[in-house]
Design an enzyme around this catalytic site. Structure first.
Site, PDB file in Angstrom:
ATOM      1  N   ASN A 230      -6.161  -2.680   1.891  1.00  0.00           N
ATOM      2  CA  ASN A 230      -6.106  -4.135   2.000  1.00  0.00           C
ATOM      3  C   ASN A 230      -7.524  -4.672   2.045  1.00  0.00           C
ATOM      4  O   ASN A 230      -8.423  -4.028   2.602  1.00  0.00           O
ATOM      5  CB  ASN A 230      -5.390  -4.555   3.277  1.00  0.00           C
ATOM      6  CG  ASN A 230      -3.889  -4.413   3.199  1.00  0.00           C
ATOM      7  OD1 ASN A 230      -3.308  -4.349   2.125  1.00  0.00           O
ATOM      8  ND2 ASN A 230      -3.250  -4.361   4.352  1.00  0.00           N
TER       9      ASN A 230
ATOM     10  N   ARG B  63       0.824  -1.216   0.000  1.00  0.00           N
ATOM     11  CA  ARG B  63       0.000   0.000   0.000  1.00  0.00           C
ATOM     12  C   ARG B  63       0.857   1.264   0.000  1.00  0.00           C
ATOM     13  O   ARG B  63       0.571   2.202  -0.738  1.00  0.00           O
ATOM     14  CB  ARG B  63      -0.957   0.015   1.182  1.00  0.00           C
ATOM     15  CG  ARG B  63      -2.044  -1.037   1.066  1.00  0.00           C
ATOM     16  CD  ARG B  63      -2.945  -1.052   2.267  1.00  0.00           C
ATOM     17  NE  ARG B  63      -2.145  -1.293   3.467  1.00  0.00           N
ATOM     18  CZ  ARG B  63      -2.490  -0.974   4.704  1.00  0.00           C
ATOM     19  NH1 ARG B  63      -3.649  -0.369   4.921  1.00  0.00           N
ATOM     20  NH2 ARG B  63      -1.714  -1.248   5.728  1.00  0.00           N
TER      21      ARG B  63
END
Length: 94
Positions: free
Chosen positions: A40, A22
């Site tokens: 996520n 990320r």
């Protein structure tokens, strides 16, 4: 087509959680001048909603196919939307 806007949602599968994916997506997207978010998912995938120029979004999709060091991308699904977002910047969301 480089001046046209594009908006996509990409779901990335593989070893993409717990490897800095990320943060990497946020850095890469920001460097390309893109807006949107990344998160996520409960199933172990990562989803990114990306908006910007056609050229920049296309480059980001190619980068997502490889991922950062430590990640292993096994697949990516990309869904295109009509450009309509009002995103400012690129964020990690939960």
């Amino acid at each position: 087509m480089a001046g046209h806007l594009m908006e996509v949602r990409a779901r990335v599968d593989g070893t993409v959680q717990g490897v800095g994916f990320r943060n990497w997506v946020r850095r890469e997207a920001t460097s390309l001048g893109l807006a949107g978010w990344v998160r996520n998912e409960a199933d172990g995938s990562v989803t990114a909603h990306i908006a910007g120029s056609y050229q920049a979004v296309s480059r980001m999709i190619e980068r997502l196919r490889k991922g950062p060091p430590g990640a292993s991308v096994s697949g990516i699904e990309v869904e295109e939307f009509a450009p309509a977002s009002s995103f400012v910047g690129f964020k990690i969301v939960s």
